[in-house]
Each structure stands twice: as C-alpha cells, then as structure tokens.
Design a protein around this motif. Sequence first.
Motif, PDB file in Angstrom:
ATOM      1  N   GLY A  17     -39.662 -33.421   1.228  1.00 36.74           N
ATOM      2  CA  GLY A  17     -40.018 -32.123   1.473  1.00 36.74           C
ATOM      3  C   GLY A  17     -41.016 -31.738   0.215  1.00 36.74           C
ATOM      4  N   THR A  18     -41.350 -30.653   0.380  1.00 38.57           N
ATOM      5  CA  THR A  18     -42.350 -30.063  -0.697  1.00 38.57           C
ATOM      6  C   THR A  18     -41.666 -30.094  -2.441  1.00 38.57           C
ATOM      7  OG1 THR A  18     -43.278 -28.464   0.712  1.00 38.57           O
ATOM      8  CG2 THR A  18     -43.491 -27.671  -1.665  1.00 38.57           C
ATOM      9  N   TYR A  32     -50.861 -30.636  -0.835  1.00 39.60           N
ATOM     10  CA  TYR A  32     -49.877 -31.609  -1.376  1.00 39.60           C
ATOM     11  C   TYR A  32     -49.442 -32.613  -0.319  1.00 39.60           C
ATOM     12  CZ  TYR A  32     -46.433 -28.558   0.516  1.00 39.60           C
ATOM     13  OH  TYR A  32     -45.642 -27.888   1.187  1.00 39.60           O
ATOM     14  N   ALA A  34     -45.924 -34.165   0.727  1.00 37.84           N
ATOM     15  CA  ALA A  34     -44.691 -33.809   0.726  1.00 37.84           C
ATOM     16  C   ALA A  34     -43.791 -35.093   0.599  1.00 37.84           C
ATOM     17  CB  ALA A  34     -43.994 -33.088   1.763  1.00 37.84           C
ATOM     18  N   VAL A  62     -39.080 -37.979   3.375  1.00 39.40           N
ATOM     19  CA  VAL A  62     -39.894 -37.277   4.397  1.00 39.40           C
ATOM     20  C   VAL A  62     -40.400 -35.863   4.241  1.00 39.40           C
ATOM     21  CG1 VAL A  62     -39.254 -39.116   6.208  1.00 39.40           C
ATOM     22  CG2 VAL A  62     -38.027 -36.535   6.110  1.00 39.40           C
ATOM     23  N   ASP A  63     -41.765 -35.671   4.759  1.00 42.37           N
ATOM     24  CA  ASP A  63     -41.890 -34.183   5.139  1.00 42.37           C
ATOM     25  C   ASP A  63     -41.025 -33.641   6.168  1.00 42.37           C
ATOM     26  OD1 ASP A  63     -43.233 -31.928   6.339  1.00 42.37           O
ATOM     27  OD2 ASP A  63     -45.226 -32.596   5.448  1.00 42.37           O
ATOM     28  N   SER A  64     -40.188 -32.665   6.022  1.00 43.88           N
ATOM     29  CA  SER A  64     -39.313 -32.173   6.984  1.00 43.88           C
ATOM     30  C   SER A  64     -39.594 -31.806   8.548  1.00 43.88           C
ATOM     31  CB  SER A  64     -38.235 -31.367   6.364  1.00 43.88           C
ATOM     32  OG  SER A  64     -38.769 -29.793   6.650  1.00 43.88           O
ATOM     33  N   THR A  97     -38.812 -27.335   3.502  1.00 44.59           N
ATOM     34  CA  THR A  97     -38.291 -26.085   4.015  1.00 44.59           C
ATOM     35  C   THR A  97     -38.493 -25.996   5.440  1.00 44.59           C
ATOM     36  OG1 THR A  97     -40.460 -25.146   3.708  1.00 44.59           O
ATOM     37  CG2 THR A  97     -39.072 -24.711   1.884  1.00 44.59           C
ATOM     38  N   ASP A  98     -39.489 -26.752   6.079  1.00 50.05           N
ATOM     39  CA  ASP A  98     -39.750 -26.468   7.513  1.00 50.05           C
ATOM     40  C   ASP A  98     -38.694 -26.761   8.479  1.00 50.05           C
ATOM     41  OD1 ASP A  98     -42.217 -25.671   6.872  1.00 50.05           O
ATOM     42  OD2 ASP A  98     -43.129 -27.294   7.030  1.00 50.05           O
ATOM     43  N   ALA A 122     -38.073 -26.066  -1.722  1.00 52.32           N
ATOM     44  CA  ALA A 122     -39.082 -25.455  -2.681  1.00 52.32           C
ATOM     45  C   ALA A 122     -40.245 -25.109  -1.670  1.00 52.32           C
ATOM     46  CB  ALA A 122     -39.598 -26.287  -3.895  1.00 52.32           C
ATOM     47  N   LYS A 168     -36.012 -19.996   8.496  1.00 51.95           N
ATOM     48  CA  LYS A 168     -37.372 -19.808   7.600  1.00 51.95           C
ATOM     49  C   LYS A 168     -38.161 -18.565   8.180  1.00 51.95           C
ATOM     50  CE  LYS A 168     -41.252 -22.203   5.498  1.00 51.95           C
ATOM     51  NZ  LYS A 168     -41.985 -23.405   5.162  1.00 51.95           N
TER      52      LYS A 168
HETATM   53  C1  SIN Z   1     -41.298 -30.085   4.471  1.00 55.16           C
HETATM   54  O1  SIN Z   1     -40.646 -29.073   5.205  1.00 55.16           O
HETATM   55  O2  SIN Z   1     -41.053 -31.265   4.092  1.00 55.16           O
HETATM   56  C2  SIN Z   1     -42.690 -29.393   4.033  1.00 55.16           C
HETATM   57  C3  SIN Z   1     -42.642 -27.932   3.792  1.00 55.16           C
HETATM   58  C4  SIN Z   1     -41.857 -27.506   2.389  1.00 55.16           C
HETATM   59  O3  SIN Z   1     -40.759 -28.130   2.205  1.00 55.16           O
HETATM   60  O4  SIN Z   1     -41.954 -26.346   2.312  1.00 55.16           O
END
Ligand code: SIN
Length: 325
Positions: A17-18, A32, A34, A62-64, A97-98, A122, A168
């Motif tokens: 994630g971020t 960025y 992630a 991973v990037d979510s 967050t995604d 975050a 979200k």
């Molecule tokens: C993600 O979801 O991995 C990237 C975006 C985020 O965490 O805000």
Amino acid sequence: MSEQTNPRRVLVLGTGGTIAGRAASSEDNIGYVAGQVGVAELLAGIEAAPGVELEADQIAQVDSKDMEFSIWCALARRCAQALADAAVDGIVITHGTDTLEETAFFLHCVLAASKPVVLTCAMRPATALSPDGPQNVRDAIGVAATAGAHGVSVVCAGVVHSAVDVQKVHTYRLDAFASGDGGPIGFVEEGQVRLARPWPEAGHGVEAILRWPHELDPPRVEIVYSHAGARGALIDALLAEHAEGAPGAVRGLVLAATGNGTLHFEIEQAAARAQAAGVLVRRATRCAQGRILPKPGDAIPDAGALSPVKARIALMLELLGAPVV
Ligand code: SIN
C-alpha cells in the motif's frame, strides 16, 4: 509500588500500500510506488505505547488495487493462527487504501475474530514530508492492544470503522473513509479508544477458506453497473463463456443497481437470462448510504446494505458454501 501487568502483544502484518510507498521526492504525495517499504522498517520509526510489544510479519507487498484472493487467504490463515495463539492480544494489518474495505470485509466474513484485527493504511507515502502512516499505525496498535476489543475494524485518521460499514470516500484527503448511516465504532485519542457503539460481532472461522489451496481460483463473480444507456452485452458475453463451460467462467453476478436496487431494463432482461442459465445474481446499490429495501415479487435477491464490491465477496463465499451470516 506500581502493579506489574503483562505487556500486550500485537502482531503487525504488512501487505503493502501507500503506507509502504516510496516517492523520489518528499514533496510528492501522489507520484510514488506503493508497497516498497517492509513492515519491520515501518515499525522501526514508531514507538509503541508503553506496555505494548510488537512482532512483525510481511504477508505481501502489493499496491492494493492488485489485491488477490490468494493473498486474502494467506492473510486469513496467518490471522487465524494468531487468534489461536494465547500470546497474541491483537493484530494490525498495514494495507493500501484502495481495496482496504474489501480485505476488511473478507476477513470479517471468514475469521472468528475474538481479538481485535485492525486494518490501517495511509494516504501519503512513507517518504512524504508529513506522512500519515506512522500515526495511523500507532492508533491501530492502540486499538489492537485495547482489552475487550474484538472483531475486524479499520483505523484511519483517528477514526475506527467496522469492516461491514467502511468505505473509501475520498481520493486525496487523509480522512478518506466513512461508515455511512451506521457511523464509526469510535475514535482513537492519544492511544485511547472512545467507543461510539459496541465492538462488532466476532463472526465464525470459515475452514474452507483457511484451507484454500494457493493455486486454486475462487468462483468467478463479476460486477456489472446499471447506468443511463446501459446494455446487456457485457452480461451476454459472460454468459457465452458460461455456456461453453470455459474454465473460470462466471458463476455469480453482482449488479450495481441504481437507488433502491432498480436496474436499466436492458440489464434486467440480461440478468434474467443469466439466472435462467444458472448464474447467481444479486443486486447491490450504487448509493454510498442506505440499504436496498426489498419489495414483494423482486426477481433478483438484493444485498441489503452491502456495496457492490462487498456483495461480490458475499456471493463468492456463498458459492463456496460459506454464506455470510
Ligand atoms: C493502495 O491501495 O495500495 C495504493 C493507494 C493507497 O494506499 O492509498
């Protein structure tokens, strides 16, 4: 003389994630990559509250947006292990967050979370001038170490949301999540939880998921939007694969319906063809708040207050013989 109490032990699981993101410049909050910083490194910059001991384990990086069922199962297995371990008092999961609300809902459905399982995240990368990750992690650890807490929750920007209600709702603000009509479970203030309503029910462990083979795909469930000018062609394309018996063909369909579960007539007709072909179909509302109120004679069952992405998880679990209770 002060009374000695055993330290609270919190297991922190990293998934990317971020919160674990890196940008080339500290001024860049959006450009960025992630999922770069390991969970142990994330924790190195955070001082847990006195009396709390931390252990870290990296489950994924991973990037979510790229979250997969196999990662969910690995995460669920590690959580189940920790829930059964008397030495662990709570679990924190760092996550993008995604799709955070999807992972949280999945874990809520498959874990008997008699201890707190707290997802956090975050909106700014770890390299930002003023990252929000460290405070969110600290707050999540505070929740996970709270005696009497249980169930799966999400902590972001000082607010504790339930896995069932959280969504979200903002693309950029640090306080990016909301709980809709239900409102949050509570708030974290200087490491202390102030409850606004009771902790959510703990749920049941779903063995079929905890033993799910890594290489096996889950039943395929697709989401199709109903909107102005919608056509049934997408559904018919899915049905053609289904009719050919193609491996991985669709077995479930969630219709992201308008308002109180209504559908464009073209989607409604295609959905009837899907049901006739043996595909399970559900309606979930596109509205961010409220629930679908069922009417006598509804041809397609509704998903109540679940968003389309959560209704997809519920239908997948139903197809696996583990309906959401
Ligand atoms: C993600 O979801 O991995 C990237 C975006 C985020 O965490 O805000």
